[in-house]
Each structure stands twice: as structure tokens, then as C-alpha cells.
Design a protein around this motif. Structure first.
Motif, short mmCIF file in Angstrom:
data_model
loop_
_atom_site.label_atom_id
_atom_site.label_comp_id
_atom_site.label_asym_id
_atom_site.label_seq_id
_atom_site.Cartn_x
_atom_site.Cartn_y
_atom_site.Cartn_z
N ARG A 5 61.88 -21.38 -44.96
CA ARG A 5 63.34 -21.27 -44.91
C ARG A 5 63.90 -20.52 -46.13
NH1 ARG A 5 65.80 -22.90 -40.10
NH2 ARG A 5 64.51 -24.54 -39.18
N GLU B 11 64.26 -17.34 -48.81
CA GLU B 11 64.21 -15.88 -48.90
C GLU B 11 64.47 -15.49 -50.35
OE1 GLU B 11 67.23 -14.57 -46.18
OE2 GLU B 11 66.09 -15.24 -44.42
N THR C 244 65.63 -13.57 -53.54
CA THR C 244 66.78 -12.68 -53.78
C THR C 244 66.49 -11.82 -55.00
OG1 THR C 244 68.04 -14.09 -55.30
CG2 THR C 244 68.28 -14.54 -52.93
N SER D 25 67.43 -17.77 -51.56
CA SER D 25 68.45 -18.24 -50.63
C SER D 25 67.75 -19.07 -49.57
CB SER D 25 69.17 -17.06 -49.98
OG SER D 25 69.91 -16.35 -50.95
N ARG E 113 67.82 -20.04 -45.49
CA ARG E 113 68.33 -19.65 -44.17
C ARG E 113 68.09 -20.78 -43.18
NH1 ARG E 113 69.84 -15.15 -41.54
NH2 ARG E 113 69.21 -13.80 -43.25
N ASP F 20 71.79 -18.89 -38.42
CA ASP F 20 72.53 -17.72 -38.91
C ASP F 20 73.15 -17.95 -40.29
OD1 ASP F 20 71.98 -16.30 -36.61
OD2 ASP F 20 73.83 -16.91 -35.60
N ARG F 21 73.05 -19.15 -40.77
CA ARG F 21 73.64 -19.49 -42.06
C ARG F 21 72.67 -19.20 -43.20
NH1 ARG F 21 75.28 -25.55 -43.98
NH2 ARG F 21 76.06 -24.99 -46.05
N VAL F 22 73.18 -18.53 -44.22
CA VAL F 22 72.39 -18.25 -45.42
C VAL F 22 73.15 -18.81 -46.62
CG1 VAL F 22 71.41 -16.46 -46.91
CG2 VAL F 22 71.37 -16.17 -44.42
#
Length: 128
Positions: free
Chosen positions: A60, A62, A64, A80, A82, A85-87
Motif C-alpha cells: 500500500r 508508494e 515519494t 504515501s 494508497r 483512489d485515495r492517496v
């Protein structure tokens, strides 16, 4: 437990293994669930819970481009989270190459309580 203290500034960091049950949720998804946190107490900072990567849903996260520098711990990298669609930007950080005196937190992940939906310690919400 390891403690470091800067002679010139009096800045102190203490790290010890915890037994607390730390759980972090975003969007109803458990992102981290650990009973093996490293508890970090630092001068002028709130207590932080660094979690072993095996207790975090790395799928989940990512990476940055964000990086910060702490003169007492080293350079931090950020992730981040995820969920659908929410980050949630820069919700977690870790020290992949910490300063030698902070090797104990290498690779552990720490989350901002204010950026996640739920951050509980032994079932109790952590103050934001």
C-alpha cells in the motif's frame, strides 16, 4: 535500550523495544499491525512508534520524492499510502541509512498520527 545525547545541545534520543499493540488504518484498511514497535522518545518531540517492515502493508506504500534531514538520526525517506483512489501523501517515513548511533531504527517505518484515519496503541486512539 539505546540512548544518545548531544553534549553541545543536550538533545536526547532514547529508543527501546515496545510491547504495545500498534495499529494504523486508512480508509478502513489496516495499513500496519504490530506488537513489536521501537519506541522513540526525543527531546521536544512526541513519542514515535517505529514499526518493523514485516508488520506494515508495504503493498500500500508508494515512495515519494520527499526527503528530510535530522542531525540526530540522518536522512529520512517518505512514503504515501494508497487505499483505492485515495492517496495520503507522505504518511510514513523511515531512515534507510541512519547515522551510526541510530542503526537501531534502520528500515523501520513511522507514521504521522495526523495523516491517518486511526492510530491506536493497545486499542486506545493516539492523541494527534
Amino acid at each position: 535500550m539505546t540512548t544518545t545525547k548531544s553534549a553541545e545541545t543536550g538533545h536526547r534520543i532514547e529508543v527501546h523495544p515496545g510491547t504495545q499493540h500498534v495499529q494504523i488504518e486508512i480508509g478502513g484498511v489496516v495499513i500496519a499491525d504490530s506488537r513489536h514497535p521501537l519506541v522513540l522518545d526525543e527531546t521536544r518531540c512526541p513519542t514515535r512508534y517505529y514499526l518493523p517492515p514485516e508488520d506494515v502493508r508495504l503493498d500500500r506504500l508508494e515512495r515519494t520524492a520527499t526527503h528530510t534531514h535530522c542531525p540526530y538520526k540522518g536522512d529520512a525517506s517518505y512514503w504515501s499510502v494508497r487505499v483505492g483512489d485515495r492517496v495520503v501523501a507522505d504518511a510514513a517515513w523511515s531512515y534507510e541509512e541512519p547515522l551510526p548511533e541510530r542503526e537501531d531504527i534502520r528500515g523501520y517505518l513511522c507514521f504521522y498520527p495526523s495523516r491517518v484515519d486511526a492510530f491506536t496503541i493497545d486499542g486506545q486512539p493516539l492523541a494527534r
